[in-house]
Scaffold this motif. Structure first.
Motif, PDB file in Angstrom:
ATOM      1  N   ASP A 138       5.058 -48.884  -3.513  1.00 34.78           N
ATOM      2  CA  ASP A 138       5.552 -47.511  -3.392  1.00 34.78           C
ATOM      3  C   ASP A 138       5.119 -46.830  -2.094  1.00 34.78           C
ATOM      4  OD1 ASP A 138       2.906 -47.494  -4.345  1.00 34.78           O
ATOM      5  OD2 ASP A 138       3.170 -45.612  -5.425  1.00 34.78           O
ATOM      6  N   VAL A 139       3.826 -46.880  -1.776  1.00 29.71           N
ATOM      7  CA  VAL A 139       3.331 -46.132  -0.614  1.00 29.71           C
ATOM      8  C   VAL A 139       2.254 -46.932   0.102  1.00 29.71           C
ATOM      9  CG1 VAL A 139       1.597 -44.900  -1.995  1.00 29.71           C
ATOM     10  CG2 VAL A 139       2.410 -43.888   0.149  1.00 29.71           C
ATOM     11  N   LEU A 140       2.212 -46.790   1.417  1.00 33.09           N
ATOM     12  CA  LEU A 140       1.191 -47.428   2.240  1.00 33.09           C
ATOM     13  C   LEU A 140       0.269 -46.359   2.812  1.00 33.09           C
ATOM     14  CD1 LEU A 140       2.767 -50.282   4.372  1.00 33.09           C
ATOM     15  CD2 LEU A 140       0.480 -50.286   3.395  1.00 33.09           C
ATOM     16  N   THR A 141      -1.023 -46.473   2.493  1.00 34.79           N
ATOM     17  CA  THR A 141      -1.998 -45.529   3.062  1.00 34.79           C
ATOM     18  C   THR A 141      -3.002 -46.314   3.895  1.00 34.79           C
ATOM     19  OG1 THR A 141      -1.683 -44.077   1.154  1.00 34.79           O
ATOM     20  CG2 THR A 141      -3.565 -43.599   2.562  1.00 34.79           C
ATOM     21  N   THR A 142      -4.090 -46.776   3.279  1.00 35.82           N
ATOM     22  CA  THR A 142      -5.079 -47.559   4.034  1.00 35.82           C
ATOM     23  C   THR A 142      -4.821 -49.057   3.950  1.00 35.82           C
ATOM     24  OG1 THR A 142      -6.617 -47.799   2.181  1.00 35.82           O
ATOM     25  CG2 THR A 142      -6.820 -45.800   3.531  1.00 35.82           C
ATOM     26  N   GLY A 143      -4.074 -49.491   2.953  1.00 36.52           N
ATOM     27  CA  GLY A 143      -3.774 -50.917   2.805  1.00 36.52           C
ATOM     28  C   GLY A 143      -4.897 -51.756   2.232  1.00 36.52           C
ATOM     29  N   LYS A 144      -6.019 -51.141   1.816  1.00 38.01           N
ATOM     30  CA  LYS A 144      -7.162 -51.917   1.328  1.00 38.01           C
ATOM     31  C   LYS A 144      -6.819 -52.700   0.067  1.00 38.01           C
ATOM     32  CE  LYS A 144     -11.055 -49.303   3.239  1.00 38.01           C
ATOM     33  NZ  LYS A 144     -12.245 -48.467   2.903  1.00 38.01           N
ATOM     34  N   ALA A 145      -6.241 -52.038  -0.921  1.00 39.18           N
ATOM     35  CA  ALA A 145      -5.892 -52.717  -2.169  1.00 39.18           C
ATOM     36  C   ALA A 145      -4.861 -53.809  -1.917  1.00 39.18           C
ATOM     37  CB  ALA A 145      -5.362 -51.704  -3.186  1.00 39.18           C
ATOM     38  N   LEU A 146      -3.953 -53.552  -0.993  1.00 42.61           N
ATOM     39  CA  LEU A 146      -2.913 -54.529  -0.691  1.00 42.61           C
ATOM     40  C   LEU A 146      -3.510 -55.791  -0.073  1.00 42.61           C
ATOM     41  CD1 LEU A 146       0.090 -55.087  -0.734  1.00 42.61           C
ATOM     42  CD2 LEU A 146       0.258 -53.984   1.487  1.00 42.61           C
ATOM     43  N   GLN A 147      -4.524 -55.643   0.773  1.00 43.35           N
ATOM     44  CA  GLN A 147      -5.175 -56.808   1.375  1.00 43.35           C
ATOM     45  C   GLN A 147      -5.774 -57.711   0.307  1.00 43.35           C
ATOM     46  OE1 GLN A 147      -7.741 -55.979   4.835  1.00 43.35           O
ATOM     47  NE2 GLN A 147      -6.670 -54.042   5.056  1.00 43.35           N
ATOM     48  N   ILE A 148      -6.372 -57.111  -0.730  1.00 41.06           N
ATOM     49  CA  ILE A 148      -6.943 -57.893  -1.828  1.00 41.06           C
ATOM     50  C   ILE A 148      -5.843 -58.646  -2.566  1.00 41.06           C
ATOM     51  CG2 ILE A 148      -8.159 -57.727  -4.034  1.00 41.06           C
ATOM     52  CD1 ILE A 148      -9.608 -55.261  -2.858  1.00 41.06           C
ATOM     53  N   THR A 149      -4.723 -57.968  -2.810  1.00 40.53           N
ATOM     54  CA  THR A 149      -3.601 -58.593  -3.509  1.00 40.53           C
ATOM     55  C   THR A 149      -3.021 -59.741  -2.696  1.00 40.53           C
ATOM     56  OG1 THR A 149      -3.049 -56.529  -4.624  1.00 40.53           O
ATOM     57  CG2 THR A 149      -1.318 -58.187  -4.497  1.00 40.53           C
ATOM     58  N   LEU A 150      -2.867 -59.548  -1.391  1.00 39.63           N
ATOM     59  CA  LEU A 150      -2.313 -60.596  -0.542  1.00 39.63           C
ATOM     60  C   LEU A 150      -3.233 -61.813  -0.508  1.00 39.63           C
ATOM     61  CD1 LEU A 150      -0.963 -58.431   2.412  1.00 39.63           C
ATOM     62  CD2 LEU A 150       0.380 -59.602   0.661  1.00 39.63           C
ATOM     63  N   TRP A 157      -1.825 -68.317  -5.841  1.00 39.44           N
ATOM     64  CA  TRP A 157      -0.431 -68.711  -6.015  1.00 39.44           C
ATOM     65  C   TRP A 157       0.126 -69.480  -4.822  1.00 39.44           C
ATOM     66  CZ3 TRP A 157       1.492 -68.411 -10.683  1.00 39.44           C
ATOM     67  CH2 TRP A 157       0.938 -67.493 -11.582  1.00 39.44           C
ATOM     68  N   ARG A 158      -0.657 -69.591  -3.755  1.00 42.03           N
ATOM     69  CA  ARG A 158      -0.198 -70.263  -2.528  1.00 42.03           C
ATOM     70  C   ARG A 158       1.088 -69.610  -2.013  1.00 42.03           C
ATOM     71  NH1 ARG A 158      -4.647 -71.545  -3.342  1.00 42.03           N
ATOM     72  NH2 ARG A 158      -5.563 -73.636  -3.351  1.00 42.03           N
ATOM     73  N   ILE A 159       1.151 -68.282  -2.156  1.00 41.40           N
ATOM     74  CA  ILE A 159       2.306 -67.508  -1.700  1.00 41.40           C
ATOM     75  C   ILE A 159       1.927 -66.733  -0.448  1.00 41.40           C
ATOM     76  CG2 ILE A 159       3.810 -65.542  -2.215  1.00 41.40           C
ATOM     77  CD1 ILE A 159       3.714 -66.372  -5.148  1.00 41.40           C
ATOM     78  N   LYS A 160       2.675 -66.934   0.616  1.00 43.45           N
ATOM     79  CA  LYS A 160       2.494 -66.144   1.830  1.00 43.45           C
ATOM     80  C   LYS A 160       3.764 -65.318   2.023  1.00 43.45           C
ATOM     81  CE  LYS A 160       1.246 -66.356   6.709  1.00 43.45           C
ATOM     82  NZ  LYS A 160       2.261 -65.371   7.135  1.00 43.45           N
ATOM     83  N   PRO A 161       3.731 -64.033   1.660  1.00 48.66           N
ATOM     84  CA  PRO A 161       4.951 -63.223   1.740  1.00 48.66           C
ATOM     85  C   PRO A 161       5.509 -63.132   3.155  1.00 48.66           C
ATOM     86  CG  PRO A 161       3.272 -62.121   0.423  1.00 48.66           C
ATOM     87  CD  PRO A 161       2.603 -63.280   1.113  1.00 48.66           C
ATOM     88  N   ARG A 184       0.717 -51.354  10.612  1.00 48.81           N
ATOM     89  CA  ARG A 184       0.876 -52.218  11.776  1.00 48.81           C
ATOM     90  C   ARG A 184      -0.267 -53.224  11.882  1.00 48.81           C
ATOM     91  NH1 ARG A 184       3.564 -47.472  14.585  1.00 48.81           N
ATOM     92  NH2 ARG A 184       1.564 -46.815  15.462  1.00 48.81           N
ATOM     93  N   LEU A 185      -1.490 -52.811  11.532  1.00 49.29           N
ATOM     94  CA  LEU A 185      -2.604 -53.757  11.517  1.00 49.29           C
ATOM     95  C   LEU A 185      -2.388 -54.831  10.461  1.00 49.29           C
ATOM     96  CD1 LEU A 185      -5.783 -51.532  12.010  1.00 49.29           C
ATOM     97  CD2 LEU A 185      -4.792 -53.170  13.611  1.00 49.29           C
ATOM     98  N   LEU A 186      -1.897 -54.422   9.296  1.00 46.66           N
ATOM     99  CA  LEU A 186      -1.629 -55.367   8.218  1.00 46.66           C
ATOM    100  C   LEU A 186      -0.588 -56.391   8.658  1.00 46.66           C
ATOM    101  CD1 LEU A 186      -2.422 -55.750   5.181  1.00 46.66           C
ATOM    102  CD2 LEU A 186      -0.323 -54.528   4.626  1.00 46.66           C
ATOM    103  N   ALA A 187       0.437 -55.925   9.336  1.00 44.49           N
ATOM    104  CA  ALA A 187       1.479 -56.833   9.813  1.00 44.49           C
ATOM    105  C   ALA A 187       0.893 -57.894  10.744  1.00 44.49           C
ATOM    106  CB  ALA A 187       2.576 -56.042  10.523  1.00 44.49           C
ATOM    107  N   ARG A 188      -0.003 -57.473  11.638  1.00 45.75           N
ATOM    108  CA  ARG A 188      -0.586 -58.419  12.591  1.00 45.75           C
ATOM    109  C   ARG A 188      -1.582 -59.352  11.913  1.00 45.75           C
ATOM    110  NH1 ARG A 188      -0.362 -53.783  16.097  1.00 45.75           N
ATOM    111  NH2 ARG A 188      -2.581 -53.336  15.928  1.00 45.75           N
ATOM    112  N   ARG A 189      -2.446 -58.799  11.072  1.00 44.88           N
ATOM    113  CA  ARG A 189      -3.483 -59.620  10.434  1.00 44.88           C
ATOM    114  C   ARG A 189      -2.904 -60.619   9.456  1.00 44.88           C
ATOM    115  NH1 ARG A 189      -7.462 -54.461   9.218  1.00 44.88           N
ATOM    116  NH2 ARG A 189      -8.394 -54.307  11.308  1.00 44.88           N
ATOM    117  N   GLU A 190      -1.893 -60.203   8.703  1.00 39.23           N
ATOM    118  CA  GLU A 190      -1.320 -61.072   7.671  1.00 39.23           C
ATOM    119  C   GLU A 190      -0.119 -61.867   8.176  1.00 39.23           C
ATOM    120  OE1 GLU A 190      -2.636 -61.514   4.731  1.00 39.23           O
ATOM    121  OE2 GLU A 190      -4.190 -59.963   4.945  1.00 39.23           O
ATOM    122  N   GLU A 191       0.282 -61.621   9.427  1.00 40.67           N
ATOM    123  CA  GLU A 191       1.438 -62.303  10.017  1.00 40.67           C
ATOM    124  C   GLU A 191       2.666 -62.160   9.123  1.00 40.67           C
ATOM    125  OE1 GLU A 191      -0.073 -66.272  10.668  1.00 40.67           O
ATOM    126  OE2 GLU A 191      -0.712 -65.752  12.698  1.00 40.67           O
TER     127      GLU A 191
END
Length: 227
Positions: A138-150, A157-161, A184-191
């Protein structure tokens, strides 16, 4: 996404008070003069419009990245909890989007806790193997929780979105020392590609002067040098 579509999303959120103004404490503990609550977009016609906006952003992304030739190869993955209905809405709306030509894009979601009866497990829905995964949130703020999920997606799951698609990007830094916003940092770090229907910059022209000034001050403190 076109400016018209971003504005349509902002106006939808404002019309239903999904964008609120005042003083809010975010999940990160950060204070904010505004808050986005996608849960307030909950009526049938409103949800249909939201689904179309997600599907439109998905179609635009696939078109921009040259991947529109085979949209059937994609899967939308909803994150618990708000991302689950959003992924379903986007998936259903994608079937009616002209640019996607009725592609039967599938969807799945992750549980927070494994189910020990019935089919069991953490993953519900389509099988992700061999598909290009687009995570829906829904929303992107700091991305911390998303990094854990990724990390969980990669390790378990060996899934790289391929991409993350959010409704709204606040364009804020994860930490004060970061040189860029979380998306933008998430995009670069997670490719991976990180995209949204609208950002806080699309919100500013729709506001009264006082609200706009408060959010601009918030961005000056928590956003990157240039957004």
């Amino acid at each position: 996404m076109s400016g018209a579509a971003a504005r349509a999303f902002i106006q939808l959120a404002l019309r239903h008070q999904a964008l609120g103004f005042g003083s809010f404490t975010l999940k990160s503990g950060r204070r904010s003069p505004y808050f986005f609550n996608v849960g307030l977009l909950n009526a049938g016609a409103t949800l249909a419009e939201l689904g179309r906006l997600y599907a439109g952003r998905l179609a635009a992304y696939l078109e921009e990245s040259g991947q529109l030739a085979a949209p059937e190869g994609f899967m939308l993955l909803g994150l618990p909890y708000k991302g689950i209905p959003l992924a379903a809405l986007a998936c259903a709306a994608a079937a009616a989007d002209e640019r996607l030509r009725g592609a039967d894009i599938s969807y799945a979601y992750l549980r927070k806790e494994a189910k020990e009866h019935g089919e069991g497990g953490l993953l519900v829905g389509g099988e992700p193997g061999g598909r290009r995964i687009i995570v829906i949130d829904d929303v992107l703020t700091t991305g911390k929780a998303l990094q854990i999920t990724l990390k969980h997606l990669r390790d378990v799951w060996r899934i790289k979105p391929l991409a993350l698609l959010a409704a709204f990007d606040r364009l804020e830094r994860t930490a004060p020392e970061d040189e860029d916003c979380a998306s933008r940092l998430l995009a670069r770090r997670e490719e991976m590609d990180v995209i949204s229907i609208a950002t806080v910059r699309d919100l500013l022209p729709e506001l009264e002067e006082r609200q706009r000034e408060e959010i601009e001050r918030h961005l000056a403190e928590h956003g990157p040098a240039a957004v």
